[in-house]
Design a protein around this motif. Sequence first.
Motif, short mmCIF file in Angstrom:
data_model
loop_
_atom_site.label_atom_id
_atom_site.label_comp_id
_atom_site.label_asym_id
_atom_site.label_seq_id
_atom_site.Cartn_x
_atom_site.Cartn_y
_atom_site.Cartn_z
N ASP A 60 -33.58 -33.65 -58.26
CA ASP A 60 -34.64 -32.23 -57.56
C ASP A 60 -32.96 -32.15 -56.56
N CYS A 65 -37.14 -21.32 -55.78
CA CYS A 65 -38.21 -20.53 -57.35
C CYS A 65 -38.06 -19.18 -56.38
N THR A 111 -34.09 -35.40 -65.84
CA THR A 111 -34.75 -33.70 -65.78
C THR A 111 -33.62 -33.08 -64.56
N LEU A 112 -33.88 -32.25 -64.73
CA LEU A 112 -32.66 -31.34 -63.37
C LEU A 112 -33.99 -30.88 -62.48
N CYS A 113 -35.13 -31.29 -62.27
CA CYS A 113 -36.20 -30.29 -61.97
C CYS A 113 -37.25 -30.88 -61.01
N ASN A 116 -38.37 -26.30 -57.59
CA ASN A 116 -37.58 -25.84 -58.29
C ASN A 116 -37.71 -24.73 -59.28
N GLU A 117 -37.00 -23.69 -59.35
CA GLU A 117 -36.87 -22.96 -61.21
C GLU A 117 -35.71 -22.76 -61.34
N PRO A 118 -34.87 -24.33 -62.41
CA PRO A 118 -33.72 -24.10 -62.63
C PRO A 118 -33.04 -22.98 -63.18
N MET A 124 -26.19 -24.07 -64.64
CA MET A 124 -27.41 -24.98 -64.66
C MET A 124 -26.70 -25.41 -65.96
N TYR A 127 -24.08 -29.08 -65.84
CA TYR A 127 -25.08 -29.93 -65.63
C TYR A 127 -26.12 -30.90 -66.51
N ILE A 141 -35.85 -29.41 -69.21
CA ILE A 141 -36.28 -28.72 -67.97
C ILE A 141 -37.52 -28.43 -68.65
N THR A 143 -39.00 -24.71 -67.36
CA THR A 143 -38.97 -22.82 -67.04
C THR A 143 -40.64 -21.97 -66.75
#
Length: 348
Positions: A60, A65, A111-113, A116-118, A124, A127, A141, A143
């Motif tokens: 996170d 966002c 995950t990168l979520c 937020n909005e990745p 991004m 990563y 992810i 979106t």
Amino acid sequence: MNKENIYTTDGRVKHFSQEEDVNAKLARMLGERFVRYREEWDAVNKFELETEYPLFIQFDLNRLCNLRCVHCLQRYPEHLKRYSGGQNPLSWKGYQRVVLESEEFDCPSLTLCGINEPLIMPDMEEYIKYAHKHGFIDIMINTNGVLLTEERSKRILDCGLTRLRFSLDAASLDSYRKIRGRDDYDQVIKNIELFLKLKKDGGYKLPITGANFCKLSLNEHEEDKFLDFWRDKVDIVTTQTFTPLVSEKEGYSLYPSDQFDQKESLEQFKCAQPFQRVVVRDYVIYPCCYIGNDLKIGDLKTDTIYRAWNSKKMRNISDLHKTGQYKKNKTCNYCANLFFPQKRADNG
């Protein structure tokens, strides 16, 4: 969508696929290591296995966002501040350190979520590439699709992403406007359709694509319409049970009609997240995606993921759920009651 083709591990999120199970498709692409990972994933969700290291890292990374959806924490600044805890966002070096540690333990998924909005992150894809390079085979992810331009779509297709899920929560402009507070529903659909065309024309097998629908009182009448619209466009369609991230007061009016009064489910509740994952929110390590400072199990400024995962506090939390005693933890009990709400007399 044939509703017999349903996959779920926790009852909260249900995946509908018109063909074979998506994980079977990924197993053919990614091989035996993916098969082992999914077998372990199923076992931990049944509380039959405890692993040396989490199978899934949820980063996170920030609170950024471009939407303020009615059911999301982003709409409530005072709660969002509490959620963030005053910490600084995890640095690139901090992210690298976790990825490299996870590589040592053969961790397969991240995950990168979070909240937020990745796609707001301009880098991004770097990563994702870094995680892919260091052994992660199931990178995903979510979106909202607003920022999914043609150029960004091409970058995503080439970065090593395994799963891309489009969070829409509506099958009409009217519902989208009520939930998102915006009028760009048609443009978002066009963005997604362009991505799908680029993927097909380029011969890309990955990422697996999905469309997500969080079921609310504002959209429950559109659930079947949503499934039917996306069934031939993406690999998998997902419906998600609503859980307020703030409090019953803000979330009560958003519960769909069929989510109330599941007392038996509440009594039998066991959360699998402390057996699957850790959440890295800024530098703090948590055993699940919910908000609760009492659930903190470590801090990356002084700890490793391994030490936090194997700590006494983490074991105590997971044991409460394995034995059905989640009520002994104030935050876990509160979360379970948000997930299985009871209809109040003053609300019919």
